[in-house]
Design a protein around this motif. Structure first.
Motif, PDB file in Angstrom:
ATOM      1  N   ILE A 248      82.046 106.104  62.939  1.00  0.00           N
ATOM      2  CA  ILE A 248      81.414 105.330  62.425  1.00  0.00           C
ATOM      3  C   ILE A 248      80.288 106.131  61.443  1.00  0.00           C
ATOM      4  O   ILE A 248      79.360 106.498  62.073  1.00  0.00           O
ATOM      5  N   GLY A 249      80.325 105.982  60.123  1.00  0.00           N
ATOM      6  CA  GLY A 249      79.559 106.946  59.391  1.00  0.00           C
ATOM      7  C   GLY A 249      79.976 108.319  59.625  1.00  0.00           C
ATOM      8  O   GLY A 249      81.080 108.771  59.699  1.00  0.00           O
ATOM      9  N   ARG A 250      78.877 109.074  60.320  1.00  0.00           N
ATOM     10  CA  ARG A 250      79.328 110.513  60.914  1.00  0.00           C
ATOM     11  C   ARG A 250      79.312 110.561  62.411  1.00  0.00           C
ATOM     12  O   ARG A 250      79.556 111.592  62.976  1.00  0.00           O
ATOM     13  N   ALA A 251      79.174 109.534  63.090  1.00  0.00           N
ATOM     14  CA  ALA A 251      78.694 109.441  64.430  1.00  0.00           C
ATOM     15  C   ALA A 251      80.063 108.948  65.127  1.00  0.00           C
ATOM     16  O   ALA A 251      80.960 108.280  64.577  1.00  0.00           O
ATOM     17  N   VAL A 252      80.275 109.773  66.292  1.00  0.00           N
ATOM     18  CA  VAL A 252      81.392 109.647  67.005  1.00  0.00           C
ATOM     19  C   VAL A 252      81.324 108.542  67.904  1.00  0.00           C
ATOM     20  O   VAL A 252      80.250 108.445  68.673  1.00  0.00           O
ATOM     21  N   VAL A 253      82.236 107.566  68.056  1.00  0.00           N
ATOM     22  CA  VAL A 253      82.257 106.271  69.052  1.00  0.00           C
ATOM     23  C   VAL A 253      82.755 107.072  70.166  1.00  0.00           C
ATOM     24  O   VAL A 253      83.520 107.358  70.528  1.00  0.00           O
ATOM     25  N   GLU A 254      82.078 106.861  71.426  1.00  0.00           N
ATOM     26  CA  GLU A 254      82.541 107.266  72.851  1.00  0.00           C
ATOM     27  C   GLU A 254      83.465 106.522  73.196  1.00  0.00           C
ATOM     28  O   GLU A 254      83.591 105.154  73.165  1.00  0.00           O
ATOM     29  N   GLN A 255      84.521 107.208  73.886  1.00  0.00           N
ATOM     30  CA  GLN A 255      85.677 106.598  74.548  1.00  0.00           C
ATOM     31  C   GLN A 255      85.275 106.488  76.019  1.00  0.00           C
ATOM     32  O   GLN A 255      84.855 107.448  76.713  1.00  0.00           O
ATOM     33  N   VAL A 256      85.534 105.159  76.659  1.00  0.00           N
ATOM     34  CA  VAL A 256      85.144 104.916  77.958  1.00  0.00           C
ATOM     35  C   VAL A 256      86.313 104.262  78.819  1.00  0.00           C
ATOM     36  O   VAL A 256      87.290 103.824  77.991  1.00  0.00           O
ATOM     37  N   GLU A 257      86.276 104.629  80.108  1.00  0.00           N
ATOM     38  CA  GLU A 257      87.544 104.018  80.753  1.00  0.00           C
ATOM     39  C   GLU A 257      87.285 102.639  81.258  1.00  0.00           C
ATOM     40  O   GLU A 257      88.056 101.960  81.783  1.00  0.00           O
ATOM     41  N   ARG A 258      86.019 102.224  81.224  1.00  0.00           N
ATOM     42  CA  ARG A 258      85.349 100.842  81.822  1.00  0.00           C
ATOM     43  C   ARG A 258      84.194 100.464  80.930  1.00  0.00           C
ATOM     44  O   ARG A 258      83.317 101.332  80.710  1.00  0.00           O
ATOM     45  N   PHE A 259      83.926  99.115  80.791  1.00  0.00           N
ATOM     46  CA  PHE A 259      82.564  98.759  80.221  1.00  0.00           C
ATOM     47  C   PHE A 259      82.330  97.206  80.614  1.00  0.00           C
ATOM     48  O   PHE A 259      83.337  96.553  81.079  1.00  0.00           O
ATOM     49  N   LYS A 260      81.045  96.801  80.628  1.00  0.00           N
ATOM     50  CA  LYS A 260      80.865  95.331  80.730  1.00  0.00           C
ATOM     51  C   LYS A 260      80.904  94.702  79.584  1.00  0.00           C
ATOM     52  O   LYS A 260      80.219  94.630  78.703  1.00  0.00           O
ATOM     53  N   PHE A 261      81.760  93.473  79.409  1.00  0.00           N
ATOM     54  CA  PHE A 261      81.723  92.804  78.207  1.00  0.00           C
ATOM     55  C   PHE A 261      81.582  91.570  78.504  1.00  0.00           C
ATOM     56  O   PHE A 261      82.311  90.822  79.481  1.00  0.00           O
ATOM     57  N   LEU A 262      80.648  90.800  78.105  1.00  0.00           N
ATOM     58  CA  LEU A 262      80.032  89.429  78.340  1.00  0.00           C
ATOM     59  C   LEU A 262      80.077  89.213  80.047  1.00  0.00           C
ATOM     60  O   LEU A 262      80.444  88.121  80.409  1.00  0.00           O
ATOM     61  N   GLY A 263      79.463  90.187  80.532  1.00  0.00           N
ATOM     62  CA  GLY A 263      79.379  89.852  81.993  1.00  0.00           C
ATOM     63  C   GLY A 263      80.628  90.518  82.921  1.00  0.00           C
ATOM     64  O   GLY A 263      80.473  90.187  84.205  1.00  0.00           O
ATOM     65  N   VAL A 264      81.698  90.787  82.264  1.00  0.00           N
ATOM     66  CA  VAL A 264      82.988  91.269  83.136  1.00  0.00           C
ATOM     67  C   VAL A 264      83.162  92.603  83.066  1.00  0.00           C
ATOM     68  O   VAL A 264      83.188  93.245  81.986  1.00  0.00           O
ATOM     69  N   HIS A 265      83.245  93.269  84.059  1.00  0.00           N
ATOM     70  CA  HIS A 265      83.586  94.732  84.229  1.00  0.00           C
ATOM     71  C   HIS A 265      85.109  94.741  83.756  1.00  0.00           C
ATOM     72  O   HIS A 265      85.785  94.608  84.602  1.00  0.00           O
TER      73      HIS A 265
END
Length: 257
Positions: free
Chosen positions: A93-110
């Motif tokens: 995004i632009g020149r910044a790298v978006v971090e790839q993750v194995e899990r994240f919290k989306f609207l309160g759900v892991h």
């Protein structure tokens, strides 16, 4: 776009402002809720062209509409069940790298990249156990059993049933037992019969499915279609147990039973 935190109008204002921010490719979906925007892309035969173009188009839309994407908070998660996972280059995004993750919290759900719900169920159990202490204190103070039951329904049960239709169907047996232990402990404290976690899941699935079936404007309304005789719903094809235990196949079976 900035909106007042906690204001009931904020989600509506955000929806109005971003109404023209939609996916341009059929294989992609843009999900908007309050001030969160999520791009979901279906990648077939390792062809990421449409997915990456969608991200670039979203970046251009933000620039044209005086919005900015917070790259630090932006995460990318790849769900891939292949034994030999292909390497996926990071999104920019632009020149910044978006971090790839194995899990994240989306609207309160892991959510994890294997769609395993152990992390979320353990979090739910931990939060619910913390509320058992004030529940036991209320009993010690001589609170009426009906008030104790109401306190349980408003606090512990609301935690246990948060987005339950999305994750409970594919929980492991051990996670389900841990969730049910919370209910049994609360039942012992209150002295009242409390609905089992499986019954709560069934109730919420039926309630949500009936709402979708009645709402023709819902994106998933077409998945709940009646057979020609009008008595049962058309079953959803599922090649994997993960899909079979997910919400829509479960909901169709419940509505048809």
């Amino acid at each position: 776009m900035g909106a007042p935190q906690g204001c009931v109008l904020s989600p509506l204002l955000y929806s109005l402002f971003t109404h023209d921010c939609v996916a341009k490719h059929d294989s992609n979906t843009i999900i908007k809720f309050a001030d969160d925007t999520t791009v979901v892309g279906l990648i077939t035969d390792n062809d990421e062209t449409a997915y990456r173009e969608e991200v670039r188009d979203l970046e251009v839309w933000c620039q044209d509409n005086n919005c900015s994407l917070n790259v630090i908070k932006t995460k990318e998660m790849i769900v891939d069940y292949k034994k030999r996972r292909a390497e996926h280059a990071s999104i920019l995004i632009g020149r910044a790298v978006v971090e790839q993750v194995e899990r994240f919290k989306f609207l309160g759900v892991h959510i994890t990249n294997k769609l395993s719900w152990s992390k979320h169920s353990k979090t739910v159990v931990k939060r619910a156990l913390q509320i058992l202490f004030p529940l036991s204190r209320l009993k010690r103070f001589g609170m009426d059993p009906q008030i104790l039951k109401k306190f349980y329904s408003c606090t512990i049960e609301s935690i246990l049933t948060g987005c339950i239709t999305a994750w409970y169907g594919n929980c492991s047996a051990s996670d389900r037992k841990a969730l049910q232990r919370v209910v049994r402990t609360a039942q012992y404290i209150t002295g009242a019969k409390l609905p089992a976690i499986q019954d709560l899941y069934t109730r919420w699935c039926q309630r949500k499915a009936k709402k979708i079936a009645k709402d023709s404007s819902h994106p998933s309304h077409r998945l709940l279609s009646l057979l020609p005789h009008g008595k049962r719903y058309r079953s959803a094809k599922s090649r994997s147990k993960r899909l079979l235990n997910s919400f829509y196949p479960q909901a169709i079976r419940l509505l048809s039973s």
